[in-house]
Scaffold this motif. Structure first.
Motif, PDB file in Angstrom:
ATOM      1  N   UNK A  31       0.816  -1.215   0.000  1.00 33.35           N
ATOM      2  CA  UNK A  31       0.000   0.000   0.000  1.00 33.35           C
ATOM      3  C   UNK A  31       0.845   1.259   0.000  1.00 33.35           C
ATOM      4  N   UNK A  32       1.928   1.231   0.731  1.00 32.12           N
ATOM      5  CA  UNK A  32       2.834   2.380   0.764  1.00 32.12           C
ATOM      6  C   UNK A  32       3.538   2.537  -0.575  1.00 32.12           C
ATOM      7  N   UNK A  33       3.984   1.424  -1.147  1.00 32.55           N
ATOM      8  CA  UNK A  33       4.629   1.501  -2.464  1.00 32.55           C
ATOM      9  C   UNK A  33       3.631   1.948  -3.532  1.00 32.55           C
ATOM     10  N   UNK A  34       2.385   1.487  -3.416  1.00 30.84           N
ATOM     11  CA  UNK A  34       1.357   1.929  -4.345  1.00 30.84           C
ATOM     12  C   UNK A  34       1.096   3.423  -4.227  1.00 30.84           C
ATOM     13  N   UNK A  35       1.072   3.914  -3.004  1.00 29.12           N
ATOM     14  CA  UNK A  35       0.868   5.345  -2.780  1.00 29.12           C
ATOM     15  C   UNK A  35       2.024   6.139  -3.365  1.00 29.12           C
ATOM     16  N   UNK A 106       4.543  15.523   1.470  1.00 28.21           N
ATOM     17  CA  UNK A 106       4.929  14.510   2.464  1.00 28.21           C
ATOM     18  C   UNK A 106       3.902  14.418   3.588  1.00 28.21           C
ATOM     19  N   UNK A 107       3.400  15.570   4.031  1.00 28.02           N
ATOM     20  CA  UNK A 107       2.384  15.567   5.078  1.00 28.02           C
ATOM     21  C   UNK A 107       1.100  14.909   4.576  1.00 28.02           C
ATOM     22  N   UNK A 108       0.692  15.230   3.359  1.00 29.09           N
ATOM     23  CA  UNK A 108      -0.494  14.618   2.777  1.00 29.09           C
ATOM     24  C   UNK A 108      -0.331  13.110   2.615  1.00 29.09           C
ATOM     25  N   UNK A 109       0.837  12.701   2.161  1.00 26.54           N
ATOM     26  CA  UNK A 109       1.156  11.283   2.008  1.00 26.54           C
ATOM     27  C   UNK A 109       1.035  10.590   3.368  1.00 26.54           C
ATOM     28  N   UNK A 110       1.663  11.164   4.389  1.00 23.57           N
ATOM     29  CA  UNK A 110       1.656  10.563   5.730  1.00 23.57           C
ATOM     30  C   UNK A 110       0.242  10.508   6.315  1.00 23.57           C
ATOM     31  N   UNK A 115      -4.581   7.350   7.896  1.00 26.50           N
ATOM     32  CA  UNK A 115      -6.010   7.048   7.878  1.00 26.50           C
ATOM     33  C   UNK A 115      -6.309   5.740   7.152  1.00 26.50           C
ATOM     34  N   UNK A 116      -5.522   5.407   6.139  1.00 25.23           N
ATOM     35  CA  UNK A 116      -5.730   4.154   5.408  1.00 25.23           C
ATOM     36  C   UNK A 116      -5.411   2.952   6.296  1.00 25.23           C
ATOM     37  N   UNK A 117      -4.403   3.067   7.121  1.00 23.67           N
ATOM     38  CA  UNK A 117      -4.012   1.958   8.007  1.00 23.67           C
ATOM     39  C   UNK A 117      -4.894   1.927   9.262  1.00 23.67           C
ATOM     40  N   UNK A 118      -5.132   3.073   9.863  1.00 21.80           N
ATOM     41  CA  UNK A 118      -5.892   3.186  11.108  1.00 21.80           C
ATOM     42  C   UNK A 118      -7.367   2.845  10.889  1.00 21.80           C
ATOM     43  N   UNK A 119      -7.936   3.313   9.804  1.00 25.25           N
ATOM     44  CA  UNK A 119      -9.338   3.104   9.447  1.00 25.25           C
ATOM     45  C   UNK A 119     -10.306   3.540  10.549  1.00 25.25           C
ATOM     46  N   UNK A 120     -10.288   4.851  10.900  1.00 28.45           N
ATOM     47  CA  UNK A 120     -11.263   5.317  11.902  1.00 28.45           C
ATOM     48  C   UNK A 120     -12.693   5.216  11.350  1.00 28.45           C
ATOM     49  N   UNK A 121     -13.669   5.316  12.261  1.00 31.62           N
ATOM     50  CA  UNK A 121     -15.076   5.255  11.871  1.00 31.62           C
ATOM     51  C   UNK A 121     -15.369   6.326  10.841  1.00 31.62           C
ATOM     52  N   UNK A 122     -16.151   6.089   9.829  1.00 27.11           N
ATOM     53  CA  UNK A 122     -16.823   4.856   9.427  1.00 27.11           C
ATOM     54  C   UNK A 122     -16.007   4.024   8.434  1.00 27.11           C
ATOM     55  N   UNK A 123     -14.744   4.368   8.260  1.00 25.75           N
ATOM     56  CA  UNK A 123     -13.921   3.651   7.279  1.00 25.75           C
ATOM     57  C   UNK A 123     -13.871   2.158   7.598  1.00 25.75           C
ATOM     58  N   UNK A 124     -13.623   1.825   8.851  1.00 26.99           N
ATOM     59  CA  UNK A 124     -13.506   0.411   9.251  1.00 26.99           C
ATOM     60  C   UNK A 124     -14.815  -0.338   8.984  1.00 26.99           C
ATOM     61  N   UNK A 125     -15.946   0.303   9.271  1.00 26.28           N
ATOM     62  CA  UNK A 125     -17.255  -0.323   9.053  1.00 26.28           C
ATOM     63  C   UNK A 125     -17.475  -0.587   7.566  1.00 26.28           C
ATOM     64  N   UNK A 126     -17.219   0.423   6.739  1.00 27.69           N
ATOM     65  CA  UNK A 126     -17.404   0.262   5.296  1.00 27.69           C
ATOM     66  C   UNK A 126     -16.453  -0.786   4.729  1.00 27.69           C
ATOM     67  N   UNK A 147      -7.764  12.777   5.134  1.00 30.12           N
ATOM     68  CA  UNK A 147      -6.435  13.393   5.005  1.00 30.12           C
ATOM     69  C   UNK A 147      -6.547  14.766   4.349  1.00 30.12           C
ATOM     70  N   UNK A 148      -7.395  14.886   3.318  1.00 30.49           N
ATOM     71  CA  UNK A 148      -7.604  16.170   2.634  1.00 30.49           C
ATOM     72  C   UNK A 148      -8.079  17.228   3.623  1.00 30.49           C
TER      73      UNK A 148
END
Length: 158
Positions: A31-35, A106-110, A115-126, A147-148
């Motif tokens: 995922x990081x390499x894809x990003x 770099x900040x946007x990437x990080x 958020x992609x790894x952490x998956x806060x609500x509702x990301x984890x649910x979806x 992130x935006x």
């Protein structure tokens, strides 16, 4: 252990795109390499007007629902780690309207990766409830939106 992606699958342009031109084949942190692989295309997107950038995002998202769904079916795995087109679109969302500066990129990437790894609500649910290509794409789209928003707040407050 994730199913290995056969190299022969990459002869199909749909699968090649879904694995981010091969960036998703990285043994560790695909995922990081894809990003990272999405950044050169993001650079080109910067030359579009904001309206055309949004149109490009919509097209990339719709195509990604198809690409990722087809590759998931071909592999027999719902959200294989090597499928990274969702990371491409997610980071492009995160970096929308960001100044062309190493710090902000770099900040946007990080933030996107967080958020992609952490998956806060509702990301984890979806991520758990929505299947197919849409399910693969939607969590990264939301991670990109989170992130935006944070990135734009940081920019405005700086």
């Amino acid at each position: 252990m994730a199913t290995k992606i056969p190299v022969s699958l990459l002869k199909n342009p749909v699968h090649l795109l879904s694995v981010g031109f091969g960036s998703g084949l990285a043994k560790k942190a695909p995922g990081t390499f894809g990003t990272l692989a999405a950044l050169p295309i993001w650079y080109v997107l910067q030359f579009l007007s904001p309206a055309n950038y949004i149109i490009a995002l919509i097209i990339a998202f719709a195509a990604g629902v198809y690409f990722c769904g087809e590759t998931a079916k071909a592999l027999g795995v719902h959200d294989h780690g090597g499928i990274v087109w969702d990371e491409f679109v997610g980071v492009w969302i995160a970096l929308f309207l960001v100044p062309l500066s190493l710090f902000w990129v770099a900040l946007g990437f990080a933030l996107f990766r967080l958020f992609d790894i952490w998956k806060p609500w509702p990301i984890r649910v979806l991520d758990a409830k929505v299947h197919g290509g849409l399910g693969i794409m939607i969590d990264d789209v939301l991670a990109g939106i989170y992130a935006f928003v944070i990135l734009q707040l940081c920019f405005v407050l700086s």
